[in-house]
Design a protein around this motif. Structure first.
Motif, PDB file in Angstrom:
ATOM      1  N   PHE A 133     -54.351  17.458  -2.156  1.00  0.00           N
ATOM      2  CA  PHE A 133     -54.665  17.659  -0.743  1.00  0.00           C
ATOM      3  C   PHE A 133     -53.422  18.162  -0.018  1.00  0.00           C
ATOM      4  CE2 PHE A 133     -57.563  14.046  -1.873  1.00  0.00           C
ATOM      5  CZ  PHE A 133     -58.738  14.788  -1.844  1.00  0.00           C
ATOM      6  N   ALA A 134     -53.606  19.161   0.840  1.00  0.00           N
ATOM      7  CA  ALA A 134     -52.489  19.752   1.569  1.00  0.00           C
ATOM      8  C   ALA A 134     -52.873  19.936   3.031  1.00  0.00           C
ATOM      9  CB  ALA A 134     -52.094  21.098   0.953  1.00  0.00           C
ATOM     10  N   ALA A 135     -51.851  19.912   3.887  1.00  0.00           N
ATOM     11  CA  ALA A 135     -52.056  20.119   5.324  1.00  0.00           C
ATOM     12  C   ALA A 135     -50.871  20.902   5.870  1.00  0.00           C
ATOM     13  CB  ALA A 135     -52.193  18.780   6.048  1.00  0.00           C
ATOM     14  N   GLU A 136     -51.051  21.515   7.050  1.00  0.00           N
ATOM     15  CA  GLU A 136     -49.975  22.281   7.669  1.00  0.00           C
ATOM     16  C   GLU A 136     -49.977  22.069   9.177  1.00  0.00           C
ATOM     17  OE1 GLU A 136     -50.561  26.496   6.951  1.00  0.00           O
ATOM     18  OE2 GLU A 136     -52.729  26.283   7.206  1.00  0.00           O
ATOM     19  N   ARG A 137     -48.817  22.248   9.775  1.00  0.00           N
ATOM     20  CA  ARG A 137     -48.638  22.138  11.217  1.00  0.00           C
ATOM     21  C   ARG A 137     -47.823  23.346  11.700  1.00  0.00           C
ATOM     22  NH1 ARG A 137     -48.833  16.501  12.687  1.00  0.00           N
ATOM     23  NH2 ARG A 137     -50.592  15.628  11.525  1.00  0.00           N
ATOM     24  N   TYR A 138     -48.056  23.766  12.955  1.00  0.00           N
ATOM     25  CA  TYR A 138     -47.304  24.863  13.561  1.00  0.00           C
ATOM     26  C   TYR A 138     -46.726  24.410  14.898  1.00  0.00           C
ATOM     27  CZ  TYR A 138     -49.898  27.811  10.280  1.00  0.00           C
ATOM     28  OH  TYR A 138     -50.426  28.368   9.147  1.00  0.00           O
ATOM     29  N   ALA A 139     -45.582  24.978  15.257  1.00  0.00           N
ATOM     30  CA  ALA A 139     -44.968  24.636  16.540  1.00  0.00           C
ATOM     31  C   ALA A 139     -44.076  25.773  16.997  1.00  0.00           C
ATOM     32  CB  ALA A 139     -44.144  23.355  16.427  1.00  0.00           C
ATOM     33  N   ARG A 140     -43.888  25.859  18.320  1.00  0.00           N
ATOM     34  CA  ARG A 140     -42.929  26.788  18.905  1.00  0.00           C
ATOM     35  C   ARG A 140     -41.672  26.024  19.304  1.00  0.00           C
ATOM     36  NH1 ARG A 140     -43.182  32.064  21.211  1.00  0.00           N
ATOM     37  NH2 ARG A 140     -41.018  32.664  21.459  1.00  0.00           N
ATOM     38  N   GLY A 141     -40.508  26.575  19.034  1.00  0.00           N
ATOM     39  CA  GLY A 141     -39.268  25.912  19.400  1.00  0.00           C
ATOM     40  C   GLY A 141     -39.107  25.806  20.906  1.00  0.00           C
ATOM     41  N   GLY A 142     -38.257  24.888  21.337  1.00  0.00           N
ATOM     42  CA  GLY A 142     -37.929  24.759  22.751  1.00  0.00           C
ATOM     43  C   GLY A 142     -38.816  23.852  23.552  1.00  0.00           C
ATOM     44  N   VAL A 143     -39.867  23.289  22.934  1.00  0.00           N
ATOM     45  CA  VAL A 143     -40.789  22.430  23.679  1.00  0.00           C
ATOM     46  C   VAL A 143     -40.872  21.032  23.058  1.00  0.00           C
ATOM     47  CG1 VAL A 143     -42.142  24.364  24.574  1.00  0.00           C
ATOM     48  CG2 VAL A 143     -42.779  23.324  22.374  1.00  0.00           C
ATOM     49  N   GLN A 144     -39.905  20.696  22.176  1.00  0.00           N
ATOM     50  CA  GLN A 144     -39.768  19.360  21.582  1.00  0.00           C
ATOM     51  C   GLN A 144     -40.941  18.958  20.698  1.00  0.00           C
ATOM     52  OE1 GLN A 144     -36.777  17.785  21.908  1.00  0.00           O
ATOM     53  NE2 GLN A 144     -36.300  19.732  22.913  1.00  0.00           N
ATOM     54  N   GLN A 145     -41.685  19.944  20.193  1.00  0.00           N
ATOM     55  CA  GLN A 145     -42.768  19.638  19.268  1.00  0.00           C
ATOM     56  C   GLN A 145     -42.269  19.588  17.828  1.00  0.00           C
ATOM     57  OE1 GLN A 145     -46.003  22.450  19.244  1.00  0.00           O
ATOM     58  NE2 GLN A 145     -47.142  21.339  17.665  1.00  0.00           N
ATOM     59  N   ALA A 146     -41.154  20.275  17.566  1.00  0.00           N
ATOM     60  CA  ALA A 146     -40.565  20.308  16.233  1.00  0.00           C
ATOM     61  C   ALA A 146     -39.086  20.623  16.368  1.00  0.00           C
ATOM     62  CB  ALA A 146     -41.254  21.355  15.361  1.00  0.00           C
ATOM     63  N   GLY A 147     -38.316  20.241  15.344  1.00  0.00           N
ATOM     64  CA  GLY A 147     -36.901  20.567  15.377  1.00  0.00           C
ATOM     65  C   GLY A 147     -36.103  19.726  14.411  1.00  0.00           C
ATOM     66  N   VAL A 148     -34.785  19.899  14.464  1.00  0.00           N
ATOM     67  CA  VAL A 148     -33.864  19.135  13.623  1.00  0.00           C
ATOM     68  C   VAL A 148     -32.664  18.741  14.471  1.00  0.00           C
ATOM     69  CG1 VAL A 148     -32.406  19.131  11.562  1.00  0.00           C
ATOM     70  CG2 VAL A 148     -34.589  20.372  11.541  1.00  0.00           C
ATOM     71  N   THR A 149     -32.309  17.470  14.442  1.00  0.00           N
ATOM     72  CA  THR A 149     -31.130  16.975  15.146  1.00  0.00           C
ATOM     73  C   THR A 149     -30.174  16.347  14.129  1.00  0.00           C
ATOM     74  OG1 THR A 149     -32.194  14.848  15.573  1.00  0.00           O
ATOM     75  CG2 THR A 149     -32.408  16.548  17.275  1.00  0.00           C
ATOM     76  N   LEU A 150     -28.918  16.161  14.552  1.00  0.00           N
ATOM     77  CA  LEU A 150     -27.899  15.645  13.646  1.00  0.00           C
ATOM     78  C   LEU A 150     -27.513  14.195  13.894  1.00  0.00           C
ATOM     79  CD1 LEU A 150     -25.478  18.690  13.314  1.00  0.00           C
ATOM     80  CD2 LEU A 150     -26.968  17.734  11.553  1.00  0.00           C
ATOM     81  N   ALA A 151     -27.682  13.686  15.086  1.00  0.00           N
ATOM     82  CA  ALA A 151     -27.203  12.338  15.399  1.00  0.00           C
ATOM     83  C   ALA A 151     -28.325  11.523  16.049  1.00  0.00           C
ATOM     84  CB  ALA A 151     -25.983  12.417  16.326  1.00  0.00           C
ATOM     85  N   PRO A 152     -29.146  10.840  15.252  1.00  0.00           N
ATOM     86  CA  PRO A 152     -29.116  10.820  13.791  1.00  0.00           C
ATOM     87  C   PRO A 152     -29.791  12.056  13.210  1.00  0.00           C
ATOM     88  CG  PRO A 152     -30.933   9.501  14.556  1.00  0.00           C
ATOM     89  CD  PRO A 152     -30.211   9.960  15.795  1.00  0.00           C
ATOM     90  N   LEU A 153     -29.562  12.297  11.901  1.00  0.00           N
ATOM     91  CA  LEU A 153     -30.242  13.398  11.238  1.00  0.00           C
ATOM     92  C   LEU A 153     -31.743  13.135  11.244  1.00  0.00           C
ATOM     93  CD1 LEU A 153     -30.327  15.965   9.516  1.00  0.00           C
ATOM     94  CD2 LEU A 153     -29.972  14.527   7.496  1.00  0.00           C
ATOM     95  N   ALA A 154     -32.489  14.071  11.815  1.00  0.00           N
ATOM     96  CA  ALA A 154     -33.939  13.938  11.882  1.00  0.00           C
ATOM     97  C   ALA A 154     -34.560  15.324  11.898  1.00  0.00           C
ATOM     98  CB  ALA A 154     -34.368  13.159  13.120  1.00  0.00           C
ATOM     99  N   ALA A 155     -35.506  15.562  11.003  1.00  0.00           N
ATOM    100  CA  ALA A 155     -36.307  16.780  10.979  1.00  0.00           C
ATOM    101  C   ALA A 155     -37.755  16.368  11.222  1.00  0.00           C
ATOM    102  CB  ALA A 155     -36.157  17.498   9.643  1.00  0.00           C
ATOM    103  N   TRP A 156     -38.456  17.060  12.125  1.00  0.00           N
ATOM    104  CA  TRP A 156     -39.805  16.617  12.459  1.00  0.00           C
ATOM    105  C   TRP A 156     -40.651  17.780  12.950  1.00  0.00           C
ATOM    106  CZ3 TRP A 156     -36.016  16.776  16.039  1.00  0.00           C
ATOM    107  CH2 TRP A 156     -36.356  17.238  17.320  1.00  0.00           C
ATOM    108  N   ILE A 157     -41.946  17.610  12.803  1.00  0.00           N
ATOM    109  CA  ILE A 157     -42.935  18.447  13.462  1.00  0.00           C
ATOM    110  C   ILE A 157     -44.113  17.530  13.793  1.00  0.00           C
ATOM    111  CG2 ILE A 157     -43.895  19.244  11.247  1.00  0.00           C
ATOM    112  CD1 ILE A 157     -44.556  21.925  12.725  1.00  0.00           C
ATOM    113  N   ASP A 158     -44.406  17.377  15.064  1.00  0.00           N
ATOM    114  CA  ASP A 158     -45.375  16.384  15.525  1.00  0.00           C
ATOM    115  C   ASP A 158     -44.968  15.010  14.981  1.00  0.00           C
ATOM    116  OD1 ASP A 158     -46.761  18.394  16.872  1.00  0.00           O
ATOM    117  OD2 ASP A 158     -48.065  18.810  15.173  1.00  0.00           O
ATOM    118  N   ASP A 159     -45.888  14.309  14.296  1.00  0.00           N
ATOM    119  CA  ASP A 159     -45.551  12.975  13.789  1.00  0.00           C
ATOM    120  C   ASP A 159     -45.140  12.993  12.318  1.00  0.00           C
ATOM    121  OD1 ASP A 159     -48.078  13.655  12.896  1.00  0.00           O
ATOM    122  OD2 ASP A 159     -48.942  11.666  13.198  1.00  0.00           O
ATOM    123  N   TRP A 160     -44.929  14.161  11.742  1.00  0.00           N
ATOM    124  CA  TRP A 160     -44.335  14.249  10.411  1.00  0.00           C
ATOM    125  C   TRP A 160     -42.823  14.212  10.575  1.00  0.00           C
ATOM    126  CZ3 TRP A 160     -47.109  18.897   7.585  1.00  0.00           C
ATOM    127  CH2 TRP A 160     -48.485  18.666   7.570  1.00  0.00           C
TER     128      TRP A 160
END
Length: 365
Positions: free
Chosen positions: A124-151
């Motif tokens: 089973f597979a799923a996918e999500r899409y997001a546009r940058g700049g609206v806090q729906q997805a991204g990567v931060t360093l402090a702490p390290l976190a990569a996310w899109i929605d609740d993934w």
């Protein structure tokens, strides 16, 4: 390319959905546009020095980038499973005179997530899409976190290595998983100190891995929950033009050998000429040796009809200098990622001179 993976979502569909542009883009060159002209983006060069933890974060001047996790898992009864989690970043061309990446909906980054679970009987597979700049997805360093929605793929580490202790989670209509990943050995720079060449013409990416994760946690498939554990692998790559327009796709292997050795292998298929082969031999202590084409034999032995395509799901893999002569076979030959950009991705078993498990990704079929 652990796409890990290298699945780029620069295709027509995502541009239409997320960029707000009605103009038809130019025809893509190579698989998923990975050979399109990249002169307006930063270029991969041999003289780069990696800096951590900064390089765990995004590299916005490059066109494509991914955070890619795979795990080979077993439950208490010995049943085998595979888990995939991937976050892709793709940058639209920067408008003339624009500095930075823009805020809000003017941000030029597009994001896509892929998640999957595989057993012998199900995939089973799923996918999500997001546009940058609206806090729906991204990567931060402090702490390290990569996310899109609740993934999410988030550091729990209290020391200087954010990859030492990670939490991974994702869900789809028929699955969900939550895994704890711990690593006690340093990450690995692939290729030549992180410069991973992909063609004789010099196409390349920056590429590092953490192949020494041990995972434990739970997965749920069709309403049934399993407590699982096993080895996991993180791939990080970024580039602007990693393929030539002669390259149609790739076959990527991440292999956990039973003696603690890890192996990464790439086979870049070409319309004309022999495939481009490269790899890395990763000793149990974390030291590495680069593998050239002359060191590697990758031969498909059997194919499976998957969604009307002949997909090689059993391979002969030989590395004569390391006395490796193994058969690599799909746990579930029908592990087709039937998403907007389709490809094959799933866990494999190793038998022969070495026992073990791993992951295989195949694109462009």
């Amino acid at each position: 390319m652990k796409v890990k993976a290298l699945i780029l979502f620069a295709g027509l569909l995502l541009i239409t959905l997320l960029s707000g542009c009605d103009d038809k883009p130019e025809e893509e060159k190579g698989f998923a546009g990975l050979a399109d002209d990249a002169s307006s983006y930063a270029q991969v060069t041999l003289d780069r020095h990696f800096l951590f933890p900064d390089d765990h974060g995004p590299h916005d001047d490059f066109r494509i980038e991914w955070w890619y996790v795979t795990a080979n898992l077993k439950d208490a009864e010995g049943q085998s499973f595979g888990v995939q989690w991937t976050l892709f970043r793709n940058a639209l061309p920067r408008a003339k005179g624009l500095q930075g990446d823009g805020s809000g909906w003017s941000n030029r980054n597009l994001w896509m997530g892929h998640a999957a679970v595989t057993s012998r009987d199900d995939h089973f597979a799923a996918e999500r899409y997001a546009r940058g700049g609206v806090q729906q997805a991204g990567v931060t360093l402090a702490p390290l976190a990569a996310w899109i929605d609740d993934w999410s793929f988030t550091s729990q580490s209290a020391n200087n290595d954010p990859l030492a202790d990670m939490q991974l989670q994702a869900s789809g209509p028929q699955f969900n998983y939550r895994l704890h990943l711990k690593a006690t050995k340093p990450l690995v720079l692939q290729g030549t100190q992180g410069f991973s060449q992909k063609s004789e013409q010099g196409q390349a990416s920056y590429y590092y891995s953490q192949p020494f994760f041990q995972a434990d946690g739970s997965i749920e498939i069709d309403g049934k929950t399993y407590q699982v554990s096993g080895p996991a692998w993180l791939d990080r790559e970024w580039s602007s033009q990693p393929l030539t327009d002669n390259q149609t796709g790739w076959d990527w292997f991440s292999l956990h050998l039973g003696d603690g050795t890890e192996v990464m292998l790439y086979r870049m298929r070409q319309r004309d000429g022999e495939p481009y082969l490269t790899g890395t031999w990763i000793n149990a202590d974390g030291s590495t040796e680069q593998l050239a084409a002359k060191d590697i034999e990758l031969v498909p032995e059997d194919t499976t009809d998957v969604e009307g395509r002949d997909i090689p799901t059993r391979w002969s893999v030989k590395i004569p200098s390391k006395a490796v002569d193994i058969t690599v076979e799909a746990l579930n030959p029908q592990a087709w990622m039937n998403l907007q950009i389709p490809y094959w991705e799933g866990p494999v078993t190793l038998n022969g001179s070495h026992e073990g498990v791993g992951y295989l990704e195949m694109t462009g079929y």
